[in-house]
Design an enzyme around this catalytic site. Structure first.
Site, mmCIF file in Angstrom:
data_model
loop_
_atom_site.group_PDB
_atom_site.id
_atom_site.type_symbol
_atom_site.label_atom_id
_atom_site.label_comp_id
_atom_site.label_asym_id
_atom_site.label_seq_id
_atom_site.Cartn_x
_atom_site.Cartn_y
_atom_site.Cartn_z
ATOM 1 N N HIS A 306 0.954 -1.432 0.144
ATOM 2 C CA HIS A 306 0.195 0.030 -0.108
ATOM 3 C C HIS A 306 1.079 1.120 -0.187
ATOM 4 C CE1 HIS A 306 -2.852 2.376 0.601
ATOM 5 N NE2 HIS A 306 -4.347 1.985 0.989
ATOM 6 N N ASP A 363 -8.295 -4.854 0.312
ATOM 7 C CA ASP A 363 -8.144 -6.338 -0.811
ATOM 8 C C ASP A 363 -7.890 -7.824 -1.022
ATOM 9 O OD1 ASP A 363 -9.711 -3.879 -1.946
ATOM 10 O OD2 ASP A 363 -8.047 -3.638 -3.084
HETATM 11 N N1 ACO Z 1 3.945 -8.075 -5.057
HETATM 12 C C1 ACO Z 1 5.185 -7.918 -4.868
HETATM 13 N N2 ACO Z 1 6.835 -7.187 -4.685
HETATM 14 C C2 ACO Z 1 5.115 -5.839 -4.848
HETATM 15 C C3 ACO Z 1 3.958 -5.821 -4.337
HETATM 16 C C4 ACO Z 1 3.413 -6.206 -4.003
HETATM 17 N N3 ACO Z 1 1.997 -7.118 -4.639
HETATM 18 N N4 ACO Z 1 3.538 -4.462 -4.717
HETATM 19 C C5 ACO Z 1 5.338 -3.689 -4.320
HETATM 20 N N5 ACO Z 1 5.481 -4.313 -4.371
HETATM 21 C C6 ACO Z 1 7.374 -3.956 -4.668
HETATM 22 C C7 ACO Z 1 7.873 -3.277 -5.840
HETATM 23 O O1 ACO Z 1 8.673 -4.014 -6.854
HETATM 24 C C8 ACO Z 1 9.226 -2.252 -5.059
HETATM 25 O O2 ACO Z 1 9.864 -3.688 -4.820
HETATM 26 P P1 ACO Z 1 11.888 -3.101 -5.328
HETATM 27 O O3 ACO Z 1 11.909 -1.714 -4.294
HETATM 28 O O4 ACO Z 1 12.785 -3.502 -5.559
HETATM 29 O O5 ACO Z 1 11.338 -2.041 -7.163
HETATM 30 C C9 ACO Z 1 8.477 -2.245 -4.096
HETATM 31 O O6 ACO Z 1 7.728 -3.249 -3.466
HETATM 32 C C10 ACO Z 1 8.033 -0.893 -3.921
HETATM 33 O O7 ACO Z 1 6.859 -0.770 -4.435
HETATM 34 P P2 ACO Z 1 5.983 0.571 -5.068
HETATM 35 O O8 ACO Z 1 5.508 0.469 -6.653
HETATM 36 O O9 ACO Z 1 6.950 1.080 -5.498
HETATM 37 O O10 ACO Z 1 4.917 0.817 -3.689
HETATM 38 P P3 ACO Z 1 3.475 1.653 -4.569
HETATM 39 O O11 ACO Z 1 3.090 2.427 -2.458
HETATM 40 O O12 ACO Z 1 3.707 3.184 -4.925
HETATM 41 O O13 ACO Z 1 3.185 0.730 -4.695
HETATM 42 C C11 ACO Z 1 0.868 -0.539 -4.810
HETATM 43 C C12 ACO Z 1 1.453 0.667 -3.895
HETATM 44 C C13 ACO Z 1 0.512 0.025 -6.008
HETATM 45 C C14 ACO Z 1 -0.413 -0.810 -4.047
HETATM 46 C C15 ACO Z 1 1.590 -1.774 -4.816
HETATM 47 O O14 ACO Z 1 1.810 -2.107 -3.155
HETATM 48 C C16 ACO Z 1 0.711 -2.366 -5.659
HETATM 49 O O15 ACO Z 1 1.171 -2.830 -6.462
HETATM 50 N N6 ACO Z 1 -0.052 -3.821 -5.126
HETATM 51 C C17 ACO Z 1 -0.291 -5.372 -5.780
HETATM 52 C C18 ACO Z 1 -1.843 -4.144 -6.084
HETATM 53 C C19 ACO Z 1 -3.033 -3.723 -4.507
HETATM 54 O O16 ACO Z 1 -2.855 -4.936 -3.885
HETATM 55 N N7 ACO Z 1 -3.341 -3.030 -4.633
HETATM 56 C C20 ACO Z 1 -4.548 -2.301 -3.777
HETATM 57 C C21 ACO Z 1 -4.099 -1.072 -3.472
HETATM 58 S S1 ACO Z 1 -5.050 -0.844 -1.470
HETATM 59 C C22 ACO Z 1 -5.973 -0.257 -2.460
HETATM 60 O O17 ACO Z 1 -6.418 0.177 -3.363
HETATM 61 C C23 ACO Z 1 -7.630 -0.480 -1.235
#
Ligand code: ACO
Length: 422
Positions: A306, A363
């Protein structure tokens, strides 16, 4: 007033900016005069360090995993009050008395019908239309039926506009669903409460009795409460951005619905179940965890991570508890649950997830409950829309009352050619 001074180490010039304090949470640097003073912009893709407005609606402490609506802890609201109490709280900035709640509830029931003409819109969609596509179009179309809300001045008009959308969104959601199946439309039943009525409009067959159990109403009502508001997330910022141009409030909500649809945001609940079904059995979990950790694989564990919560999402905690309490009564799919619990266990102890503070979000659990309620995957994000509609409209109202708001118009760091000749 506290201030901060920045030094330009190219020429040693110093610039001073005010520091504004919130009631709780991080201070903010007031950089509104930055360009005027320095000729420079800030660069913050994804707005990870930017407060776009002042707001008194919702407070999140992402490090501690806290969420409060109008000062009330989400856990108290979700366990001791109903979704409609929460809607009243958000819109009126106070919890309702019994009499106020009864009047509010009746008003919402009576406003739940949509213009007969609006139903025709649904016949224009192909059978394969995703309910979210129909939903955002229908909410946008609602602005044509209630065009008078474009120029709102009196407080009473703000409330009528807000209550109207709140009441009609479940009806439009049920119409989207029934159209996607080609089954007859069902009118709202004002004898039923908000959440029961939605389940009724989804499930009912004309002139047949519809069984809706209290445990199902409680589970869905809690899900609505947990989704009601979440400060300046992508969809709410979209609603505010559209609102800042002076567009119709329902057009702004429709834009918010589209922003919510994406998999990184509200669309994640649909993807979580699809992913759990794809993984299928507990013995496959490790293989997918490996894929999620692989930097060369764009596979992500849906329902994990998140932008703001770097701890357990407090809403996820409540849903996990609800799932534990109600899994038998609701008939939660035990195989999917087993896979989910194994993923949770592995991820919470894995170095990759710990280091990046990737916890299960709301979620991750909501889909398991929604599946038990026999709500199809394609409708999961619609459930989110129903819950969040009150948050969007409350933010819209707040923006319209905010004297400091301007049209949302960020700048950029241009990286294209300086000048070319034809
Ligand atoms: N699975 C594996 N790796 C992940 C995940 C995941 N679900 N989420 C983040 N990471 C990793 C990224 O690859 C990145 O790794 P790195 O530093 O080695 O490059 C690091 O964690 C940071 O990720 P970002 O995408 O930069 O984090 P951000 O805060 O921008 O994104 C987000 C948050 C979009 C929610 C992301 O965690 C994600 O895509 N999660 C899966 C989708 C999801 O569950 N969305 C629902 C959000 S809650 C809502 O809207 C109610």
């Amino acid at each position: 007033m506290a201030t901060i001074t920045i030094t330009d180490n190219r020429d040693g010039k110093q610039y001073e900016f005010d520091i504004l304090s919130p009631t709780v949470g991080p201070d903010v640097i007031d950089i509104r005069s930055l360009y005027q003073k320095t000729g420079m912009f800030t660069y913050d893709p994804g707005f990870t360090s930017t407060a776009s407005c002042s707001s008194s609606i919702t407070y999140i402490d992402g490090e501690k995993g806290e969420l409060r609506y109008r000062g009330y802890d989400i856990s108290d609201l979700a366990t001791k009050r109903t979704y409609l109490d929460t809607c009243y709280l958000l819109l009126m900035d106070k919890l309702p008395s019994k009499t106020e709640l009864a009047a509010f509830d009746m008003e919402i029931r009576k406003r739940s019908f949509v213009h007969e003409g609006l139903k025709n819109l649904f016949y224009a969609f192909p059978d394969s239309a995703h309910p979210m596509a129909m939903m955002s179009s229908a909410v946008s179309a609602l602005s044509a039926f209630h065009y008078e809300h474009l120029d709102i001045k009196e407080e009473e008009e703000f409330q009528i506009m807000a209550r109207r959308i709140l009441a009609k969104i479940p009806t439009l959601a049920a119409l989207s669903y029934r159209r996607s199946l080609g089954i007859p439309f069902i009118y709202p039943d004002i004898e039923r409460s908000f959440t029961e009525n939605f389940l009724y409009m989804m499930r009912a067959y004309p002139s047949a009795e519809t069984l809706i159990r209290d445990v199902e109403i409680k589970a869905l009502d809690t899900i609505f409460t947990l989704h009601a508001e979440h400060e300046q997330n992508a969809s709410t910022s979209t609603v505010r951005g559209v609102a800042s141009t002076g567009a119709h409030p329902y057009a702004a909500i429709s834009a918010g619905i589209n922003a919510l649809w994406g998999r990184a945001h509200g669309g994640a609940n649909e993807s979580v179940i699809a992913q759990l079904e794809m993984i299928g059995t507990v013995d496959k979990v490790d293989e997918f965890i490996k894929k999620a950790k692989d930097p060369d694989d764009d596979f992500r564990l849906m329902g994990f991570g998140h932008r703001v919560y770097k701890n357990f999402d407090p809403r996820a905690k409540i849903l996990k508890q609800l799932l534990d309490e109600l899994k038998e009564d609701l008939g939660v799919d035990s195989e999917l649950l087993e896979v989910a619990m194994r993923i949770e266990e592995v991820a919470l102890t894995d170095e990759y997830f710990i280091k990046r503070k990737l916890y299960p979000n709301i979620d991750f659990y909501s889909g398991l409950i929604l599946t038990a309620l026999k709500i199809p995957k394609s409708l999961f994000t619609i459930i989110f829309v129903i819950g969040r509609s009150v948050g969007w409209i409350t933010q819209w109202i707040e923006l319209r009352h905010d004297k400091e708001m301007k049209i949302a118009r960020p700048r950029q760091r241009y990286t294209g050619p300086v000048s070319k000749k034809i």
